[in-house]
Write an enzyme that holds these catalytic residues in place. Structure first.
Site, PDB file in Angstrom:
ATOM      1  N   LYS A 100      34.497  44.803  47.632  1.00 49.38           N
ATOM      2  CA  LYS A 100      34.464  46.136  47.944  1.00 49.38           C
ATOM      3  C   LYS A 100      33.554  46.815  48.934  1.00 49.38           C
ATOM      4  O   LYS A 100      33.742  47.841  49.684  1.00 49.38           O
ATOM      5  CB  LYS A 100      34.065  46.697  46.714  1.00 49.38           C
ATOM      6  CG  LYS A 100      32.604  46.450  46.070  1.00 49.38           C
ATOM      7  CD  LYS A 100      32.388  46.431  44.449  1.00 49.38           C
ATOM      8  CE  LYS A 100      31.293  45.507  44.676  1.00 49.38           C
ATOM      9  NZ  LYS A 100      31.308  44.683  43.205  1.00 49.38           N
ATOM     10  N   GLU A 124      43.554  44.532  46.306  1.00 50.07           N
ATOM     11  CA  GLU A 124      43.501  44.930  44.978  1.00 50.07           C
ATOM     12  C   GLU A 124      42.228  44.666  43.970  1.00 50.07           C
ATOM     13  O   GLU A 124      41.751  45.542  43.223  1.00 50.07           O
ATOM     14  CB  GLU A 124      44.814  44.107  44.046  1.00 50.07           C
ATOM     15  CG  GLU A 124      44.928  44.463  42.845  1.00 50.07           C
ATOM     16  CD  GLU A 124      45.357  45.800  42.458  1.00 50.07           C
ATOM     17  OE1 GLU A 124      46.280  46.456  42.973  1.00 50.07           O
ATOM     18  OE2 GLU A 124      44.626  46.617  41.841  1.00 50.07           O
ATOM     19  N   ILE A 131      41.832  44.926  36.751  1.00 52.34           N
ATOM     20  CA  ILE A 131      42.791  46.062  36.316  1.00 52.34           C
ATOM     21  C   ILE A 131      43.712  46.342  37.384  1.00 52.34           C
ATOM     22  O   ILE A 131      43.260  46.501  38.688  1.00 52.34           O
ATOM     23  CB  ILE A 131      42.177  47.270  35.861  1.00 52.34           C
ATOM     24  CG1 ILE A 131      41.060  47.056  34.941  1.00 52.34           C
ATOM     25  CG2 ILE A 131      43.163  48.370  35.514  1.00 52.34           C
ATOM     26  CD1 ILE A 131      40.322  48.180  34.636  1.00 52.34           C
ATOM     27  N   GLU A 185      22.686  41.666  37.708  1.00 50.10           N
ATOM     28  CA  GLU A 185      21.856  40.629  38.604  1.00 50.10           C
ATOM     29  C   GLU A 185      20.370  40.836  38.233  1.00 50.10           C
ATOM     30  O   GLU A 185      20.040  41.684  37.725  1.00 50.10           O
ATOM     31  CB  GLU A 185      22.401  41.034  39.962  1.00 50.10           C
ATOM     32  CG  GLU A 185      23.381  41.242  40.319  1.00 50.10           C
ATOM     33  CD  GLU A 185      24.447  39.954  40.896  1.00 50.10           C
ATOM     34  OE1 GLU A 185      23.632  39.026  41.548  1.00 50.10           O
ATOM     35  OE2 GLU A 185      25.459  40.005  40.795  1.00 50.10           O
ATOM     36  N   LYS A 200      33.434  51.702  44.855  1.00 51.49           N
ATOM     37  CA  LYS A 200      34.761  51.756  44.579  1.00 51.49           C
ATOM     38  C   LYS A 200      35.517  53.165  44.599  1.00 51.49           C
ATOM     39  O   LYS A 200      36.712  53.038  44.826  1.00 51.49           O
ATOM     40  CB  LYS A 200      34.553  51.235  42.941  1.00 51.49           C
ATOM     41  CG  LYS A 200      34.362  49.557  42.859  1.00 51.49           C
ATOM     42  CD  LYS A 200      33.869  49.299  41.537  1.00 51.49           C
ATOM     43  CE  LYS A 200      33.530  47.732  41.615  1.00 51.49           C
ATOM     44  NZ  LYS A 200      32.848  47.447  40.289  1.00 51.49           N
ATOM     45  N   GLY A 297      34.529  39.630  36.142  1.00 55.76           N
ATOM     46  CA  GLY A 297      34.703  38.245  35.465  1.00 55.76           C
ATOM     47  C   GLY A 297      35.435  37.530  36.447  1.00 55.76           C
ATOM     48  O   GLY A 297      36.377  38.076  37.212  1.00 55.76           O
TER      49      GLY A 297
HETATM   50  N1  HSE Z   1      28.682  44.302  39.065  1.00 52.68           N
HETATM   51  C1  HSE Z   1      29.954  44.677  38.991  1.00 52.68           C
HETATM   52  C2  HSE Z   1      30.148  45.231  37.400  1.00 52.68           C
HETATM   53  C3  HSE Z   1      31.120  43.646  39.080  1.00 52.68           C
HETATM   54  O1  HSE Z   1      29.126  45.137  36.779  1.00 52.68           O
HETATM   55  O2  HSE Z   1      31.275  45.888  37.138  1.00 52.68           O
HETATM   56  C4  HSE Z   1      32.529  44.034  39.799  1.00 52.68           C
HETATM   57  O3  HSE Z   1      32.386  44.810  40.691  1.00 52.68           O
END
Ligand code: HSE
Length: 405
Positions: A100, A124, A131, A185, A200, A297
């Site tokens: 992204k 995508e 999704i 993280e 996003k 995931g």
């Molecule tokens: N760190 C992101 C989340 C992972 O928690 O949605 C997917 O981009």
């Protein structure tokens, strides 16, 4: 037979390998020919991998192999993913990404490069993990003018907020849980401060606009300010709190915001909990449609990447059109000029003074709820700068203000 390479064998890259190996029969049937992984690029040692012969560590091995027509980039981050993607596109190889950051930052340039070289750049998996949202916007909803796209685009923060609401766990404790479960993280900044959601929503906004909307120009707030007092008050008013990325068309411009917002319990987004994502799209012909599922995931995200590989293999040689081009003007409505209702939480010394001020400055219907030293109310809908001006004189200290979706 379509020969592909995977660059970056981390969580998503190894998921791509697993999806292709596990669902080979179905993928071959859908594609009408097999997908063959010729190379995997990673600088780490995979000599114990059952298919260790696939691993290479020189990107030029892939770039110079004319048999490879599709390259999956699952490295993440800007560099070297950006340089490697440009190299592959300049060689006429279609690139599929889950990155992204790269799409939000350089998507316009990478699409243009793909067009120049007769290949394509697919993305995508960059929004909403597994999704489907990019392809529906590009194809199924293509006859609509999209007036709004908004929703929960980050699983980690949704998990944290869900725990705060459902288990009365503080932000710090819920973050620690999210880290222990492997969602957040060690440095959780990108998720909890809203930057991941910002990238996003800017990808989706740029698609709708047809020109780049820069994530650095978007008003972005994270969830660190949310307290258990906020979750208690929000519940009392009939709302949950979700980190929302929102893009709404406003004439020729767009209102794009990333912020924790109060979401009415009547909204379908309110019930989207844990690590799930949900994206609402409003088309002028369709009305509303909700896209819901696992936004992160290994296998969910990899399944979206492999869907792009299948699409690219089936459409090889067909003309490719860039989803957006570079920005030539600022189309963002200034945050302070956006009209919204705001939830306000304050610490007040005098209940009477606070109630008198709120009823004099906001509409009569604005109800103040008290709990211990704290109080909260929801303003009527007005430009945010007007609400801020009214709050400047309030006889209480403002603890938090949140937009109402
Ligand atoms: N760190 C992101 C989340 C992972 O928690 O949605 C997917 O981009």
């Amino acid at each position: 037979m379509t020969k592909i390479a995977i660059i970056g064998f981390g969580v998503v890259g190894s998921g791509v390998y697993e999806v292709i190996r596990t669902n080979a029969t179905q993928i071959t049937r859908t594609c009408n020919s097999p997908i063959d992984i010729k190379y995997i690029l990673d600088i780490r040692d995979f000599s114990n991998h059952p298919e260790s012969h696939l691993f290479v560590n020189d990107v030029n091995t892939i770039a110079n192999d004319d048999e490879v027509s599709i390259v999956v980039e699952t490295m993440g981050g800007l560099e070297p993913a950006n340089t490697f993607s440009r190299l592959m596109l300049s060689k006429g190889k279609t690139v599929i990404t889950s990155n992204k950051e790269l799409v939000a930052t350089y998507g316009d340039e990478l699409f243009a490069l793909a067009c120049e070289n007769g290949c394509a750049y697919y993305y995508e998996a960059s929004v909403g993990g597994g999704i489907p949202i990019i392809r529906p916007l590009r194809t199924c909803l293509a006859a609509n003018r999209i007036d709004a796209v908004y929703g929960i685009l980050n699983g980690t923060t949704n998990y944290i907020l869900t725990r705060m609401f459902q288990a009365n766990v503080s932000f710090e404790a819920a973050l620690k849980e999210a880290q222990e479960k492997g969602y957040a993280e060690k440095d959780p900044t990108a998720d909890v401060d809203g930057f991941d959601t910002g990238k996003k929503i800017c990808i989706l906004s740029s698609m709708i606009n047809g020109k780049k909307i820069n994530h650095e120009d978007v008003h972005t707030e994270g969830i660190r300010s949310i307290t258990l007092a906020d979750t208690e008050f929000a519940s009392a008013f009939g709302y949950s709190i979700k980190l929302i990325g929102s893009c709404k068309r406003a004439g020729e411009k767009f209102e794009v915001v990333v912020a924790p917002m109060l979401v009415s319990k009547d909204s379908q987004l309110s019930g989207i909990d844990d690590v799930f994502n949900g994206v609402m799209v409003s088309g002028n012909m369709l009305g509303d449609a909700l896209f819901y599922g696992r936004g992160a995931g290994k296998l969910p995200t990899a399944s979206a990447v492999v869907a792009d590989v299948i699409d690219a293999a089936k459409n090889a040689g067909r003309p490719y059109f860039a989803p957006w081009s570079k920005a030539d003007e600022n189309v963002l409505v200034d945050y302070d000029n956006i009209k919204a209702s705001m939830y306000v939480c304050v610490k007040a010394n005098s209940k009477e003074d606070l109630e008198a001020y709120v009823s004099a400055n906001f509409s009569d219907s604005t109800k103040v709820i008290f709990s211990g030293d704290y109080a909260a109310f929801i303003t009527d809908c007005a430009p945010i700068k007007e609400i801020k001006q009214k709050l400047a004189g309030i006889p209480a200290s403002v603890c938090n203000t949140l937009m109402v979706l």
